[in-house]
Scaffold this active site. Structure first.
Site, PDB file in Angstrom:
ATOM      1  N   ASP A  42     -13.068   2.310  -1.731  1.00 32.33           N
ATOM      2  CA  ASP A  42     -11.779   2.663  -1.145  1.00 32.33           C
ATOM      3  C   ASP A  42     -11.854   4.087  -0.600  1.00 32.33           C
ATOM      4  O   ASP A  42     -12.039   5.040  -1.353  1.00 32.33           O
ATOM      5  CB  ASP A  42     -10.719   2.568  -2.256  1.00 32.33           C
TER       6      ASP A  42
ATOM      7  N   ASP B 154      -7.680   3.526   3.238  1.00 36.09           N
ATOM      8  CA  ASP B 154      -6.317   3.807   2.802  1.00 36.09           C
ATOM      9  C   ASP B 154      -5.454   4.281   3.982  1.00 36.09           C
ATOM     10  O   ASP B 154      -5.903   5.125   4.774  1.00 36.09           O
ATOM     11  CB  ASP B 154      -6.402   4.919   1.739  1.00 36.09           C
TER      12      ASP B 154
ATOM     13  N   GLU C 219      -5.682  -0.474   5.528  1.00 41.48           N
ATOM     14  CA  GLU C 219      -4.305  -0.580   5.045  1.00 41.48           C
ATOM     15  C   GLU C 219      -3.399   0.017   6.115  1.00 41.48           C
ATOM     16  O   GLU C 219      -3.508   1.190   6.442  1.00 41.48           O
ATOM     17  CB  GLU C 219      -4.132   0.187   3.736  1.00 41.48           C
TER      18      GLU C 219
ATOM     19  N   HIS D 141      -2.058  -2.861  -6.133  1.00 36.97           N
ATOM     20  CA  HIS D 141      -1.656  -1.836  -7.104  1.00 36.97           C
ATOM     21  C   HIS D 141      -0.396  -1.090  -6.674  1.00 36.97           C
ATOM     22  O   HIS D 141       0.052  -0.214  -7.400  1.00 36.97           O
ATOM     23  CB  HIS D 141      -2.819  -0.864  -7.288  1.00 36.97           C
ATOM     24  N   ASP D 142       0.129  -1.393  -5.504  1.00 34.50           N
ATOM     25  CA  ASP D 142       1.359  -0.737  -5.035  1.00 34.50           C
ATOM     26  C   ASP D 142       2.552  -1.679  -5.065  1.00 34.50           C
ATOM     27  O   ASP D 142       3.639  -1.312  -4.617  1.00 34.50           O
ATOM     28  CB  ASP D 142       1.188  -0.257  -3.582  1.00 34.50           C
TER      29      ASP D 142
HETATM   30  C1  GLC Z   1      -1.937   3.801  -0.211  1.00 34.02           C
HETATM   31  C2  GLC Z   1      -2.414   3.462  -1.602  1.00 34.02           C
HETATM   32  C3  GLC Z   1      -1.446   4.060  -2.576  1.00 34.02           C
HETATM   33  C4  GLC Z   1      -1.447   5.549  -2.403  1.00 34.02           C
HETATM   34  C5  GLC Z   1      -1.181   5.942  -0.941  1.00 34.02           C
HETATM   35  C6  GLC Z   1      -1.549   7.359  -0.686  1.00 34.02           C
HETATM   36  O1  GLC Z   1      -0.718   3.249   0.106  1.00 34.02           O
HETATM   37  O2  GLC Z   1      -2.565   2.091  -1.730  1.00 34.02           O
HETATM   38  O3  GLC Z   1      -1.715   3.710  -3.900  1.00 34.02           O
HETATM   39  O4  GLC Z   1      -0.476   6.133  -3.211  1.00 34.02           O
HETATM   40  O5  GLC Z   1      -1.931   5.180  -0.042  1.00 34.02           O
HETATM   41  O6  GLC Z   1      -2.928   7.526  -0.739  1.00 34.02           O
END
Ligand code: GLC
Length: 537
Positions: free
Chosen positions: A95, A195, A245, A319-320
């Site tokens: 990641d 990310d 993402e 995880h979010d």
């Molecule tokens: C993404 C991750 C999350 C994190 C954010 C900032 O959304 O999945 O867990 O807090 O980015 O890095």
């Protein structure tokens, strides 16, 4: 390269398995559980970050991209994990948090010392403490700028104040990031998740947003496609499995990010389908999920990406996110299987988030002391400040907090769910005594074995991996239903999102065909509560 018959398993190492009895999951814990993942049948593991970090955002605040945080293990552990997974035919995806670094990162520390080279690595604006550069908001609540008095400058942080946004306009920054990719590639990593990667390109001018929190100025920003093409080509990762993402993105941009002709990424995560229970579009306002809207979103994205050669990562949980089975179902194994069916026959590469394959539910926390997540704790305060009562704020967190997806993996009915020998950093839901791997792995009817079959079917039937997709039953707001087709063959998938029977436009009998999988015995003409079925015609 095409990843249509692959399935990815996401691990949140902090909550996966604690091998050394400190209450926190670690890399050796993942190594211990590779047999379990092999049995499930997944092709890749995406692990969320375990690099050196002050852990203000559980590792998404990286202080050193090339070193392992001692809380998770050592470089030798990571190398062993890569090798042992590889021996089982499972590739590792790391990641990469490249939109921002931790303020503990050496680059930021040197910027704080006034070194111009490193000031240019971040987005600093000259100013006075009384005049914030723009009114943009951080995604975790509060302003997106922080003032550094001794520099007389503000810096941008779209996330926590300890997560400073990198300046991608600076070629030196881009060069550093490519080297990090090469470093991990040479260690045998097979792919990457990037990310919030559609936020990397900031605007030329920083101006106030009179219509929102600023996101329209930097989301899918002006140079994002160029930057991605360059990163992928010069970072030497074209052809590897990559997923971006994409925060608040658009279909058109996602087509470009993921169409193989563009040489950007192999697939994208988008999140519109996970906002259908946001009242007025607000995450912290509750309403029941709007299944009609969910269905329209899936149809738009699935068909739209298909028509233009884009590729989705398909998923419910990460995880979010709160657990899908609590959010879109009633927490039962039946609903868990239905949700798995809905996603796994779609066009795209399915992602399973640890514990989803067991039917793990939301945490069921009843007090603020049980929460750990920075976003949840910030918004708890914000909600109270905005007039919500403690009871209301707790009810909202119980439905929405990211900690719902971060509870310890439920390995067994033993104390602490078999995750750890001591009290874990975050406590498991009470239901681990019934919902756990030990109870499910050898139980033919379990959610685990249902997921195992879903994975097998994607590999066995080309139509699941590569067929076209078209949504059916358009006016029925109770079911998600679609048809896949390939070389004259058809596959129909019907999923009832309601706790009651639902009739279809064309009865199941009329449709005919062979049942590939379903979460009930036999077939009726209608769908039973949370029933899912896939029929090969
Ligand atoms: C993404 C991750 C999350 C994190 C954010 C900032 O959304 O999945 O867990 O807090 O980015 O890095």
């Amino acid at each position: 390269m095409n990843f249509s018959d692959k399935v990815v398993y996401q691990i949140y190492p902090k909550s996966f398995r604690d091998s050394n009895g400190d209450g926190v999951g670690d890399i050796r814990g993942i190594i211990d559980k590779l047999d379990y993942l092999e049995k499930l049948g997944v092709d890749y593991i995406w692990s969320t970050p375990f690099f050196v970090s002050p852990m203000n955002d559980n590792g998404y605040d990286v202080a050193d991209y090339r070193a392992i945080d001692p809380g998770f293990g050592t470089m030798a552990d990571v190398e062993e994990l890569i090798a042992k997974a590889d021996a089982k035919g499972i590739g590792l995806m790391f990641d990469m948090v490249f939109n921002h670094t931790s303020t503990q990162h050496e680059w930021f520390q040197r910027a704080l010392k006034g070194e111009q080279k490193y000031l240019d690595y971040y987005i600093f604006k000259d100013g006075t403490p009384d005049k914030i550069p723009t009114n943009w908001e951080s995604k975790f609540g509060g302003p997106a700028w922080e003032y550094v008095p001794h520099l007389k400058k503000w810096y941008l942080h779209l996330f926590d104040v300890t997560q400073a946004d990198l300046n991608w306009e600076n070629p030196a920054v881009r060069a550093e990031l490519k080297e990090i990719l090469k470093f991990w590639r040479s260690k045998g990593v097979k792919g990457f998740r990037f990310d919030v990667v559609n936020l990397i390109s900031k605007p030329e001018q920083f101006i106030d947003d009179d219509r929102g929190d600023g996101r329209r100025f930097y989301t899918d920003g002006r140079h994002v496609h160029e930057f991605l093409k360059e990163l992928v080509a010069e970072g030497g990762i074209d052809g590897m499995i990559t997923v971006g993402e994409m925060s608040s993105t658009s279909l058109d941009n996602c087509i470009r990010y993921s169409n193989p002709n563009e040489h950007e990424l192999s697939m994208v995560f988008s999140f519109h389908h996970l906002k259908v229970d946001y009242k007025g579009g607000q995450k912290w306002e509750l309403m029941p999920p709007d299944i009609g809207a969910l269905k329209k979103l899936f149809a738009t994205w699935q068909e739209g990406m298909s028509d233009a050669g884009g590729w989705n990562a398909v998923f419910w949980c990460n995880h979010d996110q709160p657990r899908a089975v609590s959010r879109f179902g009633d927490g039962s194994p039946c609903a868990a299987k239905m949700l798995g069916t809905a996603i796994h026959f779609m066009r795209g590469t399915p992602y399973i988030y640890q514990g989803e394959e067991l039917g793990m539910t939301n945490a069921g926390y009843t007090s603020i002391e049980q929460y750990r997540d920075v976003e949840s704790l910030n918004y708890y305060d914000i909600m109270l400040k905005n007039g919500k009562t403690v009871e209301q704020a707790i009810e909202i967190l119980a439905a929405r907090s990211r900690d719902n997806g971060r509870t310890p993996m439920q390995w067994s009915a033993e104390k602490y769910a078999g995750f750890s020998s001591v009290e874990p950093w975050i406590i498991p839901p009470n239901n681990f005594t019934a919902i756990n791997a030990q109870a499910e792995v050898d139980e033919p009817d379990s959610v685990f074995n249902y997921y195992r079959q879903l994975i097998e079917l994607r590999k066995k039937y080309k139509i699941v991996a590569d067929g076209d997709i078209k949504f059916v039953e358009p006016d029925n707001a109770d079911v998600i239903a679609y048809e896949r087709s390939l070389d004259g063959q058809k596959l129909i998938v019907l999923c009832n999102f309601r706790p009651h029977d639902v009739r279809l436009e064309r009865s199941i009998k009329e449709l005919g065909g062979q049942k590939l999988i379903g979460n009930y015995d036999g077939l009726e003409e209608y769908l039973r509560p949370y029933e899912a079925v896939a029929l090969l015609l």
